[in-house]
Design an enzyme around this catalytic site. Sequence first.
Site, PDB file in Angstrom:
ATOM      1  N   ASP A 120     -33.089  14.160 -12.240  1.00  0.00           N
ATOM      2  CA  ASP A 120     -32.792  15.618 -12.191  1.00  0.00           C
ATOM      3  C   ASP A 120     -31.560  15.962 -13.065  1.00  0.00           C
ATOM      4  O   ASP A 120     -31.438  17.437 -13.238  1.00  0.00           O
ATOM      5  CB  ASP A 120     -32.532  15.997 -10.611  1.00  0.00           C
ATOM      6  N   ASP A 123     -32.907  15.855 -17.105  1.00  0.00           N
ATOM      7  CA  ASP A 123     -33.583  16.955 -17.624  1.00  0.00           C
ATOM      8  C   ASP A 123     -32.797  17.780 -18.608  1.00  0.00           C
ATOM      9  O   ASP A 123     -33.062  18.167 -19.580  1.00  0.00           O
ATOM     10  CB  ASP A 123     -34.633  17.554 -16.699  1.00  0.00           C
ATOM     11  N   ASP A 141     -36.786  23.367 -12.944  1.00  0.00           N
ATOM     12  CA  ASP A 141     -35.821  22.453 -12.398  1.00  0.00           C
ATOM     13  C   ASP A 141     -35.561  22.836 -11.043  1.00  0.00           C
ATOM     14  O   ASP A 141     -35.688  22.046  -9.881  1.00  0.00           O
ATOM     15  CB  ASP A 141     -34.602  22.390 -13.251  1.00  0.00           C
ATOM     16  N   HIS A 142     -34.960  23.987 -10.881  1.00  0.00           N
ATOM     17  CA  HIS A 142     -34.803  24.598  -9.448  1.00  0.00           C
ATOM     18  C   HIS A 142     -35.979  24.563  -8.701  1.00  0.00           C
ATOM     19  O   HIS A 142     -35.760  24.495  -7.402  1.00  0.00           O
ATOM     20  CB  HIS A 142     -33.867  25.790  -9.692  1.00  0.00           C
ATOM     21  N   ASP A 145     -36.714  21.495  -7.166  1.00  0.00           N
ATOM     22  CA  ASP A 145     -35.650  21.035  -6.086  1.00  0.00           C
ATOM     23  C   ASP A 145     -35.996  21.914  -4.892  1.00  0.00           C
ATOM     24  O   ASP A 145     -35.705  21.336  -3.822  1.00  0.00           O
ATOM     25  CB  ASP A 145     -34.050  21.421  -6.918  1.00  0.00           C
TER      26      ASP A 145
END
Length: 420
Positions: A120, A123, A141-142, A145
């Site tokens: 995480d 990246d 990404d978020h 998450d």
Amino acid sequence: MSKQWYQRRVRGCVNKQNNKERRMSLFKTSIPGLKKILNHKYQSRDDSILYKYVLGPFWNYILQFVPMSIAPNLITLTGTITLLINFLAVALYAPTFSEPLPTWAYVSSALTLLFYQTLDNLDGKQARRTGSSSPLGQLFDHGCDSIVITIQAVISSCVGRMGIGWISITQLIVTAMVPFWLATWEEYHTGILHLGVVNGPDEGIIIISFIYLLTAYIGPDMWLKTVPQIFGLSKEVFPSFLQNMQFNTFFAFVAMTPIIITCFVNIQHVTSYLSKKSNPKLGPAFQHVLTGLIYVGCISLWFYTSTTQFGSNSVWISYPRITFLAVGLGFGEMVSRLILAHMTDEPFEFLPRPLLPLLFTTLCLSADFLGGFAILSEKMLFIIYLVLVSLSYYEFVKSVITHLCKLLGINVLTIPLKKN
């Protein structure tokens, strides 16, 4: 990139729409919003001492072994899939969140979480290293998450043998959804993701992984002991409410304390930032907080009415993981929409689309619970909710990835040869 290139990109998206239609169907981003995306730059600040002196240097060292041809989003996806595999493995041994796991499962839970934390963070570093940073990368990404926090909350409940009850629900809401929502909300208003000196993505994950390993070493029965037994002291030393409290309950509430403090810090940051503006608009800003509270409030009310009225036949008891993942999926879409609104500098709806199916389901079950007015059975309502939230999330992700890839001239899981 030249100004003419930006203009061609925006004009290309506009020309493919009906001239009378100024908004994209699912992407729902205005033409000025598209220009904002093209110029968007992700900003973050990590004040963690552990990150500065230990984790950051370690991840920079690992980065040199990552091939330049590996796309940042592929790194993100790999970490998410790894955690999901561990989630399924834990499910085989702890169907009701209360059974003891084999020792290897605790070790696996710790290692996969640390592996996810590493990827995480790699990246973004890989994106800057290869010159492939993009708004899609931030959203990807978020977005991952926001899904992972539900998966991880369920794994933690299984490790702590918390069972399918209020402790697990409270942990999901207080330690996962609320802080994640407020952190994203702060980024939406201030333009920066600010992680404190002690924060969840850094110290929090290290602590959780250590606890998993400690459980593997000591044994899972530690979570079912009372607080006096854990500390080896007589009951009389503790207040009455702690004398017979199980350690997993005690630990869950202790873990919530710093997270609640962090939530108030998020609110303070936004209030301070907006107050410095010539025309501060605190009311509209706090509507977004209310949106998040409505979402987690619906989850709580649904759980209460369902388990009280239907007992073991409740969908939360009969299909716990599917139910947790369903509300987590809706939450993930809502968070992603807030991030997208931040990128496009556009208003965020008070009642976003992912909230509506949950609100409808909760209201129907509440009507049955309070007045005996059953529109549909809970299982039928749950099936409808699951289908709606899954389709909504799929359509949203597909639409955003398709439009952003076309707009930015990139691929989602590969780096163009010129970048390599």
